[in-house]
Design a protein around this motif. Structure first.
Motif, short mmCIF file in Angstrom:
data_model
loop_
_atom_site.label_atom_id
_atom_site.label_comp_id
_atom_site.label_asym_id
_atom_site.label_seq_id
_atom_site.Cartn_x
_atom_site.Cartn_y
_atom_site.Cartn_z
N GLU A 197 -24.14 -45.41 21.67
CA GLU A 197 -25.18 -44.66 22.39
C GLU A 197 -25.18 -43.19 21.97
N LYS A 198 -24.00 -42.59 21.86
CA LYS A 198 -23.92 -41.18 21.44
C LYS A 198 -24.42 -41.00 20.01
N GLU A 231 -20.37 -46.67 24.30
CA GLU A 231 -20.62 -45.23 24.42
C GLU A 231 -20.72 -44.56 23.04
#
Length: 147
Positions: free
Chosen positions: A33-34, A30
């Motif tokens: 991805e962020k 995550e």
């Protein structure tokens, strides 16, 4: 998971040579991805398992600047902390950081110029005791005189 020292501010008048602050953070899918979304760096070595297997890294890696961002967090939140102004930063990437790696980001005071509020910091990130990033930052520290 995030493990770090207390956040806040250490004013230039209280900074000492050799002072060290750190944080530990596990880099997640995550996070990667962020970071890709915010930075617009969508290089497939960070996001595509199949593509990354055929690179020299033989698997996905975190963005180098994501790892470097942990140094920024230590400087901006702990040493010197809130009110710090970044002046310069050098970085040398020594090894990849992979999803699931626990990164230890540390900064250490190596020089202080009190009258100019300048603090030089040795910066390093490690995974399992191995340096993955090293560098040096110059910052302007907050002062009680300007509160």
């Amino acid at each position: 998971m995030l493990d770090n020292m207390p956040r806040g501010t250490i004013c230039i008048e209280d900074i000492e040579m050799g002072m060290v602050r750190y944080l530990r953070k596990t880099i997640t899918d995550e996070d990667i991805e962020k970071f890709a979304e915010v930075s617009t760096d969508r290089n497939p070595v960070h996001l595509d398992d199949e593509y990354a297997q055929d690179t020299i890294f033989e698997g996905r890696i975190a963005h180098g600047m994501l790892t470097a961002g942990l140094i920024s967090a230590v400087i901006g939140e702990q040493l010197p902390g809130h009110g710090t102004i970044y002046m310069s930063q050098s970085l040398k990437f020594l090894a990849p950081v992979r999803p699931g790696d626990m990164v230890l980001a540390e900064v250490e005071v190596t020089d202080i110029v009190i009258d100019k509020r300048r603090v030089k910091l040795e910066c390093r990130c490690m995974v399992d005791g191995k340096k993955v990033l090293v560098g040096e930052a110059m910052v302007m520290a907050p002062s009680r005189k300007f509160d």
